[in-house]
Design a protein around this motif. Structure first.
Motif, PDB file in Angstrom:
ATOM      1  N   ASP A   2       0.657   7.975  11.759  1.00 40.24           N
ATOM      2  CA  ASP A   2      -0.557   8.375  12.485  1.00 40.24           C
ATOM      3  C   ASP A   2      -0.735   7.555  13.753  1.00 40.24           C
ATOM      4  O   ASP A   2      -1.058   8.095  14.815  1.00 40.24           O
ATOM      5  N   CYS A   3      -0.540   6.244  13.650  1.00 43.05           N
ATOM      6  CA  CYS A   3      -0.695   5.381  14.823  1.00 43.05           C
ATOM      7  C   CYS A   3       0.343   5.715  15.889  1.00 43.05           C
ATOM      8  O   CYS A   3       0.029   5.723  17.086  1.00 43.05           O
ATOM      9  N   TRP A  38      -0.981  -5.446   5.571  1.00 46.07           N
ATOM     10  CA  TRP A  38      -1.915  -4.452   6.078  1.00 46.07           C
ATOM     11  C   TRP A  38      -3.111  -4.364   5.153  1.00 46.07           C
ATOM     12  O   TRP A  38      -2.988  -4.161   3.951  1.00 46.07           O
ATOM     13  N   GLY A  76      -5.500  -2.085   5.293  1.00 40.27           N
ATOM     14  CA  GLY A  76      -6.037  -0.739   5.166  1.00 40.27           C
ATOM     15  C   GLY A  76      -6.854  -0.290   6.360  1.00 40.27           C
ATOM     16  O   GLY A  76      -7.442   0.795   6.334  1.00 40.27           O
ATOM     17  N   GLU A  77      -6.911  -1.091   7.417  1.00 46.29           N
ATOM     18  CA  GLU A  77      -7.714  -0.715   8.569  1.00 46.29           C
ATOM     19  C   GLU A  77      -7.058   0.441   9.333  1.00 46.29           C
ATOM     20  O   GLU A  77      -5.843   0.604   9.299  1.00 46.29           O
ATOM     21  N   PRO A  78      -7.854   1.264  10.000  1.00 46.89           N
ATOM     22  CA  PRO A  78      -7.299   2.382  10.755  1.00 46.89           C
ATOM     23  C   PRO A  78      -6.662   1.917  12.057  1.00 46.89           C
ATOM     24  O   PRO A  78      -6.799   0.753  12.446  1.00 46.89           O
ATOM     25  N   CYS A  79      -6.004   2.835  12.752  1.00 50.76           N
ATOM     26  CA  CYS A  79      -5.406   2.519  14.056  1.00 50.76           C
ATOM     27  C   CYS A  79      -6.504   2.108  15.029  1.00 50.76           C
ATOM     28  O   CYS A  79      -7.582   2.685  15.030  1.00 50.76           O
ATOM     29  N   SER A  88       2.114   6.493   6.128  1.00 51.69           N
ATOM     30  CA  SER A  88       1.253   7.483   6.793  1.00 51.69           C
ATOM     31  C   SER A  88       0.465   6.828   7.918  1.00 51.69           C
ATOM     32  O   SER A  88       0.269   7.423   8.983  1.00 51.69           O
ATOM     33  N   HIS A  89      -0.002   5.621   7.680  1.00 50.47           N
ATOM     34  CA  HIS A  89      -0.747   4.881   8.707  1.00 50.47           C
ATOM     35  C   HIS A  89       0.130   4.651   9.929  1.00 50.47           C
ATOM     36  O   HIS A  89      -0.290   4.885  11.063  1.00 50.47           O
ATOM     37  N   SER A 132       0.837  -1.185   0.000  1.00 51.10           N
ATOM     38  CA  SER A 132       0.000   0.000   0.000  1.00 51.10           C
ATOM     39  C   SER A 132       0.881   1.247   0.000  1.00 51.10           C
ATOM     40  O   SER A 132       1.891   1.313   0.691  1.00 51.10           O
ATOM     41  N   ASN A 149       0.102   4.118   1.209  1.00 51.56           N
ATOM     42  CA  ASN A 149      -0.098   4.974   2.375  1.00 51.56           C
ATOM     43  C   ASN A 149       0.180   4.251   3.688  1.00 51.56           C
ATOM     44  O   ASN A 149      -0.245   4.702   4.742  1.00 51.56           O
ATOM     45  N   PHE A 150       0.887   3.140   3.650  1.00 50.19           N
ATOM     46  CA  PHE A 150       1.207   2.413   4.875  1.00 50.19           C
ATOM     47  C   PHE A 150       2.092   3.257   5.790  1.00 50.19           C
ATOM     48  O   PHE A 150       1.907   3.266   7.004  1.00 50.19           O
TER      49      PHE A 150
END
Length: 67
Positions: free
Chosen positions: A39-40, A61, A63-66, A35-36, A30, A32-33
């Motif tokens: 953010d986490c 991953w 794509g689930e959010p933190c 960025s994930h 992904s 945007n991993f």
């Protein structure tokens, strides 16, 4: 001569199978991993039980959010 032909065919087939790509190599990470993970780290922090390695990196991953 018959045995020689079988050996040639077997060698060609084996080489062809070894040239096939493996599934993990086909997984597109992904974009945007990173960025994930950032953010986490900023919102929850990481611990021994929750860290980027629990997803097995970008390839694992979904794509689930933190959480």
């Amino acid at each position: 001569m018959h045995i020689r032909n079988r050996l040639i065919v077997t060698t060609i087939l084996t080489a062809g199978l070894l040239a096939l790509p493996f599934a993990p190599a086909l997984a597109k990470p992904s974009s945007n991993f990173g960025s994930h993970v950032s953010d986490c780290a900023q919102t929850m922090g990481f611990s021994g039980s929750h860290n980027p390695g629990m997803h097995r990196g970008a390839a694992g991953w979904a794509g689930e959010p933190c959480q």
